[in-house]
Design a protein around this motif. Structure first.
Motif, mmCIF file in Angstrom:
data_model
loop_
_atom_site.group_PDB
_atom_site.id
_atom_site.type_symbol
_atom_site.label_atom_id
_atom_site.label_comp_id
_atom_site.label_asym_id
_atom_site.label_seq_id
_atom_site.Cartn_x
_atom_site.Cartn_y
_atom_site.Cartn_z
ATOM 1 N N GLN A 141 0.842 -1.186 0.000
ATOM 2 C CA GLN A 141 0.000 0.000 0.000
ATOM 3 C C GLN A 141 0.886 1.248 0.000
ATOM 4 N N ASN A 142 0.458 2.247 -0.762
ATOM 5 C CA ASN A 142 1.151 3.533 -0.868
ATOM 6 C C ASN A 142 2.535 3.386 -1.507
ATOM 7 N N ALA A 143 2.600 2.597 -2.554
ATOM 8 C CA ALA A 143 3.844 2.446 -3.310
ATOM 9 C C ALA A 143 3.514 1.990 -4.719
ATOM 10 N N ALA A 147 8.597 -1.461 -4.819
ATOM 11 C CA ALA A 147 8.586 -2.452 -3.748
ATOM 12 C C ALA A 147 8.898 -3.829 -4.315
ATOM 13 N N THR A 148 9.581 -4.639 -3.527
ATOM 14 C CA THR A 148 9.910 -5.988 -3.962
ATOM 15 C C THR A 148 9.990 -6.911 -2.759
ATOM 16 N N TYR A 149 9.808 -8.194 -3.024
ATOM 17 C CA TYR A 149 9.894 -9.231 -1.988
ATOM 18 C C TYR A 149 10.514 -10.476 -2.608
ATOM 19 N N VAL A 201 12.846 1.092 3.162
ATOM 20 C CA VAL A 201 13.110 0.179 4.268
ATOM 21 C C VAL A 201 13.600 -1.140 3.681
ATOM 22 N N VAL A 202 14.742 -1.615 4.155
ATOM 23 C CA VAL A 202 15.284 -2.918 3.773
ATOM 24 C C VAL A 202 15.116 -3.846 4.965
ATOM 25 N N PRO A 252 9.168 1.546 0.041
ATOM 26 C CA PRO A 252 9.264 2.908 0.565
ATOM 27 C C PRO A 252 8.943 2.959 2.051
ATOM 28 N N TYR A 253 9.527 3.938 2.728
ATOM 29 C CA TYR A 253 9.372 4.054 4.178
ATOM 30 C C TYR A 253 7.912 4.314 4.562
ATOM 31 N N ASN A 254 7.205 5.124 3.774
ATOM 32 C CA ASN A 254 5.819 5.454 4.115
ATOM 33 C C ASN A 254 4.821 4.481 3.485
ATOM 34 N N ALA A 255 5.288 3.314 3.083
ATOM 35 C CA ALA A 255 4.418 2.259 2.568
ATOM 36 C C ALA A 255 4.438 1.086 3.543
#
Length: 530
Positions: free
Chosen positions: A269-271, A276-278, A385-386, A468-471
């Motif tokens: 959410q919010n990205a 974003a990745t996983y 964020v990692v 992202p940090y805010n996601a």
């Protein structure tokens, strides 16, 4: 829908293709092509080599493909010129997958060339002009592309590197929902104390339909005061599944699919999708192996180079983790972009219509990189964020591990910054979590994540996230055989584990906490025998 198609090819020279008889097989063909004025045949003419050779034989030229590999292998492919200058130092043509050149040290008119008699090895055809016997140009096979089982590092995109049929590759023609609208309006009844006719009451006052017939066509009436859109889909994958959407406030949501695009493995959410990745290392061995392992379809974050290090001996969730051998380092990098774009990136090139001079004709359609589904490529100027889980090969005697180092390198155009991540939280069933906030300043070009093993210690990596940090992100792990949900990782990368019996019935749910893994629910069921 956006799609990326990769084809493996290998570049080989003329001798490797078996074209040592260049003079004998290409000389009569090009003698005919020059004499008949067909030297500059266009690609859009769609002239098959077999048809061209038949015309040459009918004109009295001794052209044969039986002893000539370059003609034999491309007999059903096209012949056309890729250069257009009638007078120049170089002429280039394509025979199927092979490139043919006529070169001269000085500018010549190619239509005035006359071939010399064959001599020597036959790899080169020499030419003189109609007014002189001095050799001025040479014809030779430059290179050929051919299928091979030998591993090659040369890959190209059939979408962005060549003329592309936008409908064949799914870039156009697939109609999917773009926006959804919600109607905002008041009911006709405004007084709560007024008696309502249940059969006819409850209507919307001054209702305006979204679609209206105009000139025998349905036209959307985008009334922003009543019909307000609340969701827009911005990205689909090749199977038509939604990858990215946004709301009217410009907030994006994204989904990442794995297991050959069969299951969602991360929801953010919010990205944006590319931010974003996983990676849980679970589906690298899933399904039928691809026919082309060298240029297989790219992953959002690709650890394919470390497939030999993926092991089932240790795992935080699922069945696999990535093993870092003693005193070694594994590294993964991603390009950082200045901004994202939603444009499709199709370029339509037109040419002169030979039948009429009033209207042009379509010559080719080119696609840019924006037509492809983006891989993980965060946007500069943001914080990320990692997060990941690691385990060392020996039992830890303290409260934290000390024989590994996670470093995050932020590279700019002129300098780079390295952030050493710190372990956070307790060791849970042998696994400890990294979570590090990193800033990507303006001008950042590359992000690298490196996990290093120290002091001859084997280290294991699992459930790597970057967003992202805010996601916030939730990720999912499935059994590679049954595709049952094995684990769900929450916003803090802590797992909820699911266990099943032999019948596939859920029997136990566990939650990973800072105090260890706790059983949340457990149930048993059975059928009574009659």
């Amino acid at each position: 829908m956006k799609k990326y198609i990769l084809i493996v090819i290998m570049l080989i020279g003329s001798n490797a293709y078996g074209q040592s008889c260049t003079c004998e097989c290409l000389k009569p063909l090009f003698d005919y092509v020059i004499a008949s004025g067909r030297l500059f045949t266009k690609e859009t003419d769609h002239i098959i080599l077999a048809s061209l050779m038949a015309d040459a034989r009918n004109a009295g030229y001794d052209v044969s493909y039986i002893q000539c590999a370059i003609l034999y292998k491309n007999i059903n492919n096209y012949f056309y010129a890729t250069s257009a200058d009638a007078t120049s130092t170089k002429y280039v043509a394509r025979i199927g997958d092979c490139t043919i050149n006529i070169r001269s040290s000085s500018s010549v008119t190619f239509a005035n060339l006359v071939s010399d008699a064959c001599s020597g090895t036959g790899d080169v055809v020499t030419y003189h002009t109609k007014t002189s016997s001095t050799s001025v140009a040479n014809l030779s096979v430059d290179s050929c592309y051919t299928c091979t089982t030998v591993a090659s590092s040369l890959c190209y995109s059939a979408v962005t590197d060549t003329s592309v049929n936008a409908y064949t590759y799914g870039l156009a023609g697939n109609w999917r929902a773009l926006k959804s609208y919600v109607y905002y309006g008041s009911r006709a009844e405004t007084q709560t104390g007024t008696q309502v006719n249940l059969r006819s009451g409850g209507t919307v006052a001054a209702f305006a339909p979204f679609w209206k017939v105009s000139n025998k066509k349905w036209v959307a009436q985008k009334d922003t005061t009543r019909w307000v859109w609340n969701s827009q889909t911005t990205l689909f994958n090749r199977k038509g599944l939604e990858l990215e959407n946004k709301d009217p406030l410009g907030r994006y949501n994204a989904g990442l699919y794995g297991y050959q695009d069969a299951m969602i493995i991360a929801a953010t959410q919010n990205a944006r999708y590319r931010e974003a990745t996983y990676e849980g290392f679970e589906d690298y061995f899933y399904g039928v192996p691809a026919c082309d392992e060298v240029c297989s379809a790219g992953r959002n974050l690709d650890f394919s180079g470390y497939k030999t290090l993926m092991t089932t001996s240790q795992h935080h969730t699922g069945k696999y983790s990535l093993q870092v051998p003693a005193d070694s380092v594994i590294s993964i990098s991603a390009t950082v972009v200045a901004a994202d774009t939603a444009s499709l990136g199709l370029t339509f090139n037109t040419g002169t219509n030979l039948c009429t001079t009033t209207t042009p004709v379509l010559k080719s359609v080119k696609a840019t990189q924006d037509a492809l589904i983006p891989v993980f490529s965060p946007i500069e100027g943001k914080q990320i964020v990692v997060s990941c889980w690691i385990k060392e090969g020996m039992q830890c005697a303290g409260n934290t591990y000390a024989n590994n180092r996670l470093s995050i390198v932020v590279k700019g155009s002129s300098d780079s910054t390295t952030v050493i991540a710190t372990l956070s939280g307790a060791i849970i069933e042998g696994w400890q979590r990294y979570e590090q906030v990193v800033t990507l300043p303006a001008g950042t070009t590359q992000l690298s994540v490196n996990l290093q093993s120290l002091n001859s210690m084997v280290v294991y990596l699992d459930d790597l996230r970057i967003h992202p940090y805010n996601a916030n992100m939730q990720s999912f792990v499935y059994d590679p055989v049954s595709l049952r949900l094995m684990a769900q990782l929450d916003e803090n990368n802590y797992a909820t584990l699911y266990e099943y019996d032999d019948d596939g019935t859920l029997i136990r749910t566990k939650k990973e906490t800072e105090r260890g893994i706790k059983t949340i629910t457990e149930s048993r069921s059975a059928l009574l025998k009659q």
